[in-house]
Motif scaffolding. Sequence first.
Motif, PDB file in Angstrom:
ATOM      1  N   ILE A 371      -5.889  26.387   7.287  1.00 21.30           N
ATOM      2  CA  ILE A 371      -4.957  26.916   6.593  1.00 21.30           C
ATOM      3  C   ILE A 371      -4.878  25.985   5.310  1.00 21.30           C
ATOM      4  O   ILE A 371      -5.149  24.741   5.439  1.00 21.30           O
ATOM      5  N   GLU A 372      -5.012  26.523   4.307  1.00 17.99           N
ATOM      6  CA  GLU A 372      -4.899  25.899   3.000  1.00 17.99           C
ATOM      7  C   GLU A 372      -3.588  25.767   2.478  1.00 17.99           C
ATOM      8  O   GLU A 372      -2.548  26.773   2.430  1.00 17.99           O
ATOM      9  N   GLY A 373      -3.098  24.496   2.396  1.00 16.26           N
ATOM     10  CA  GLY A 373      -1.563  24.298   1.952  1.00 16.26           C
ATOM     11  C   GLY A 373      -1.419  22.813   2.072  1.00 16.26           C
ATOM     12  O   GLY A 373      -2.202  21.803   1.839  1.00 16.26           O
ATOM     13  N   GLN A 374      -0.123  22.732   2.383  1.00 22.14           N
ATOM     14  CA  GLN A 374       0.358  21.156   2.314  1.00 22.14           C
ATOM     15  C   GLN A 374       1.185  21.119   3.736  1.00 22.14           C
ATOM     16  O   GLN A 374       1.836  22.178   4.022  1.00 22.14           O
ATOM     17  N   SER A 375       1.346  19.820   4.258  1.00 25.01           N
ATOM     18  CA  SER A 375       2.347  19.742   5.316  1.00 25.01           C
ATOM     19  C   SER A 375       3.845  19.621   4.864  1.00 25.01           C
ATOM     20  O   SER A 375       4.044  19.549   3.750  1.00 25.01           O
ATOM     21  N   LEU A 376       4.529  20.124   5.588  1.00 24.08           N
ATOM     22  CA  LEU A 376       6.053  20.004   5.282  1.00 24.08           C
ATOM     23  C   LEU A 376       6.462  18.805   4.945  1.00 24.08           C
ATOM     24  O   LEU A 376       7.341  18.515   4.233  1.00 24.08           O
ATOM     25  N   ARG A 377       5.647  17.505   5.452  1.00 27.09           N
ATOM     26  CA  ARG A 377       6.134  16.273   5.147  1.00 27.09           C
ATOM     27  C   ARG A 377       5.779  15.981   3.448  1.00 27.09           C
ATOM     28  O   ARG A 377       6.433  15.497   2.741  1.00 27.09           O
ATOM     29  N   ILE A 422       2.699  24.208   5.195  1.00 29.26           N
ATOM     30  CA  ILE A 422       3.108  25.522   4.362  1.00 29.26           C
ATOM     31  C   ILE A 422       1.896  25.839   3.616  1.00 29.26           C
ATOM     32  O   ILE A 422       1.323  25.217   2.660  1.00 29.26           O
ATOM     33  N   CYS A 423       1.722  27.216   3.913  1.00 33.98           N
ATOM     34  CA  CYS A 423       0.410  27.683   3.180  1.00 33.98           C
ATOM     35  C   CYS A 423       0.530  27.964   1.751  1.00 33.98           C
ATOM     36  O   CYS A 423       1.640  27.799   1.368  1.00 33.98           O
ATOM     37  N   ASN A 424      -0.437  28.303   1.201  1.00 35.26           N
ATOM     38  CA  ASN A 424      -0.379  28.461  -0.322  1.00 35.26           C
ATOM     39  C   ASN A 424       0.701  29.921  -0.658  1.00 35.26           C
ATOM     40  O   ASN A 424       0.939  29.734  -1.784  1.00 35.26           O
ATOM     41  N   ASP A 425       0.583  30.510   0.318  1.00 38.34           N
ATOM     42  CA  ASP A 425       1.420  32.000  -0.020  1.00 38.34           C
ATOM     43  C   ASP A 425       2.869  31.643   0.630  1.00 38.34           C
ATOM     44  O   ASP A 425       3.670  32.672   0.823  1.00 38.34           O
ATOM     45  N   GLY A 426       3.316  30.351   0.889  1.00 38.16           N
ATOM     46  CA  GLY A 426       4.512  30.094   1.401  1.00 38.16           C
ATOM     47  C   GLY A 426       4.937  30.361   2.775  1.00 38.16           C
ATOM     48  O   GLY A 426       5.988  30.081   3.353  1.00 38.16           O
ATOM     49  N   ARG A 427       3.917  30.731   3.724  1.00 37.80           N
ATOM     50  CA  ARG A 427       4.092  30.904   5.149  1.00 37.80           C
ATOM     51  C   ARG A 427       4.008  29.599   5.940  1.00 37.80           C
ATOM     52  O   ARG A 427       3.168  28.610   5.617  1.00 37.80           O
ATOM     53  N   LEU A 428       5.024  29.124   6.887  1.00 34.82           N
ATOM     54  CA  LEU A 428       5.001  28.016   7.542  1.00 34.82           C
ATOM     55  C   LEU A 428       4.322  28.369   8.765  1.00 34.82           C
ATOM     56  O   LEU A 428       4.424  29.414   9.483  1.00 34.82           O
ATOM     57  N   VAL A 429       3.461  27.202   9.261  1.00 34.14           N
ATOM     58  CA  VAL A 429       2.829  27.438  10.252  1.00 34.14           C
ATOM     59  C   VAL A 429       2.801  26.172  11.293  1.00 34.14           C
ATOM     60  O   VAL A 429       2.603  24.959  10.642  1.00 34.14           O
ATOM     61  N   ILE A 430       3.279  26.056  12.401  1.00 36.50           N
ATOM     62  CA  ILE A 430       3.134  25.137  13.476  1.00 36.50           C
ATOM     63  C   ILE A 430       1.716  24.793  13.808  1.00 36.50           C
ATOM     64  O   ILE A 430       0.878  25.853  14.437  1.00 36.50           O
ATOM     65  N   VAL A 431       1.003  23.651  13.695  1.00 33.19           N
ATOM     66  CA  VAL A 431      -0.306  23.595  13.567  1.00 33.19           C
ATOM     67  C   VAL A 431      -0.877  22.698  14.860  1.00 33.19           C
ATOM     68  O   VAL A 431      -1.992  22.348  15.153  1.00 33.19           O
ATOM     69  N   ASP A 432       0.101  22.183  15.777  1.00 39.29           N
ATOM     70  CA  ASP A 432      -0.406  21.305  16.761  1.00 39.29           C
ATOM     71  C   ASP A 432       0.453  21.633  17.976  1.00 39.29           C
ATOM     72  O   ASP A 432       1.628  21.586  18.027  1.00 39.29           O
ATOM     73  N   LEU A 433      -0.185  22.108  19.121  1.00 32.86           N
ATOM     74  CA  LEU A 433       0.173  22.244  20.493  1.00 32.86           C
ATOM     75  C   LEU A 433      -0.086  21.538  21.484  1.00 32.86           C
ATOM     76  O   LEU A 433       0.078  21.812  22.499  1.00 32.86           O
ATOM     77  N   GLY A 434      -0.395  20.207  21.021  1.00 30.71           N
ATOM     78  CA  GLY A 434      -0.856  19.026  21.908  1.00 30.71           C
ATOM     79  C   GLY A 434       0.227  18.840  23.046  1.00 30.71           C
ATOM     80  O   GLY A 434       0.056  18.375  24.037  1.00 30.71           O
TER      81      GLY A 434
END
Length: 593
Positions: A371-377, A422-434
């Motif tokens: 995922i190209e983007g930045q974290s919500l933090r 937060i992807c470059n296109d604005g999509r939010l993605v949960i990235v950790d299912l640990g």
Amino acid sequence: MSPDHDTTTVSGPASQSPDGAESLHDNSKDALQLFSASCAGHRRHNDDACAVRLPEGSDTQRYGCLAAVADGVANAEAGGEAARAAINGFFSDYYSTPETWSTKHAVARVLHSLNSWLFRQSGGSTEIQRGWLTTFSAVIFKGTSAHLVHIGDSRIYRLRDGRLECLSRDHSHTLGPGRTFLSRALGMDAHVDVDYRLEALQAGDIFLISSDGIHDYLPESTITEQLLGFCLSTAQQLINTALEAGSTDNLSAVVCRVNTVGLPQCDELAMRNCELPFAPDLYPGQQLDGFLILQELHASNRSHLYLARDQGNSALRVIKTPSVNYCDDPSYIERFVAEEWTGRRISHPGIIKVFPPSAERRCLYHILEYIEGQSLRQWMQLNPHPQIPQVRELLGQLISALRSLQRLEIVHGDLKPENIMICNDGRLVIVDLGGADGPGLREQLHLSGECAPGSKNYAAPEFFFGDSAGHRSDIFSLGVIAYELLTGKYPYPERLGNHHYRLKSYSQIRYISASKYREDIPHWIDGALKKACSADPRKRYSALSEFVRDLEIPNPEFKLPQNRPLLERNPILFWQLLVLILLLSHLLYFFQF
């Protein structure tokens, strides 16, 4: 129980011979034997239905073997049709439920759906004469356990060590000699209560599921005698004996014998993955099972993330490897494997994709979506005072992703801004299912230890008070994130270092009003945040949809707060005024003398 072919048999009118003779079916395997029989008896039509299924391959591990009896209510207009619809619908839908559901949850959802359909077929009427009504009793043999499901007055018996025990309870009331009233049945009402019971299996157990045309006419001593002589014709012998005893009803029986009980069944692929060696430290230019390592993205004491290129299709992927610090920790390893197992069963744009590994995987790692983007933090740091509509839009995406987890009976368990991209296109993605957990995961993978609570400022208090975590725990974490998006603060005093909750009750955790940090937040949004972040899970939202509604439309339950004391609204001004008053009083005192 490891059958090598799929067998589903439905007994009832469809399988009777033209002259109305009984139907008899034999489905047996080395570990489990199932025999079924059904007949109309002295009646013109057979309104009973019974079925057994021994699935093949992995379906045995995922869903187990199934035996069921349905007895259409005799004085209902479409009892027979209801019985056959219940059997066919249950066998079809149960084996189509998500793997992440527990057996109990899957059964409840399927029967609720079937009940609603049957009730609608009756035109929504509660009159028995007009209804599509049927009893339903089933046993699911799965691993080392038997899952019992029951509604109505059919019965489930177990013979163990020569002792017969009825494991179900009749949902009927006696009105007088020879007269009973059925108080519960599928299709009787818009809502249905189904009895569920879990029993451990022992080698030699014999189960009987019977309609009342058998057990109402045979004493338990006769049933015991017949089951002790268990063989291919036992189900038919029970029917014949009941007919000789004067049975005037339809008759159905399914008999099952457990010959051997093996180890708890677990997903075989997951078990093999637990035995894989840990991946070594990786460096740019190295190759791993067809992936070219490009760079290290992140490293912690628990895992490492690497950007890699799939040399087969040139796609960019993220390789997640476990930390060698935990190579001797079975609980950590099973959780790492469970993360991949869970991710591969989720399909939602708001949750990171987990790709299946190659068959030649030599060590333990995950293949994740890049995922190209930045974290919500990072986004929060760049946008310290976002507008309320903007926050609503971000929360809407998170809620959509969490809903997909809830439908799969999965609790995320570690929702926080660092685990959201937060992807470059604005999509939010949960990235950790640990930290993902749930009854279905535990049942399928036989997870042994408790799942560790998430990050200290986002994990729900029940993780630390000994209460069971659930979907409301994720709602708490979501509420904290929403609060922090709007205010840049936490709704409770920040917990630093390793400090977690060390309180005796939920009431000791006091919510800090969001308006203290941001005066333009309406009181009704503050009320929604307070309810989502309630320390006591019983006072929290029970559904994400309620939280969404209250963030968009003022809820009259959230009253406009009365004027707060100056000390609470502006403590600095309060103390300044207090000092000024004291100074003036001292000056007046000296001027008097």
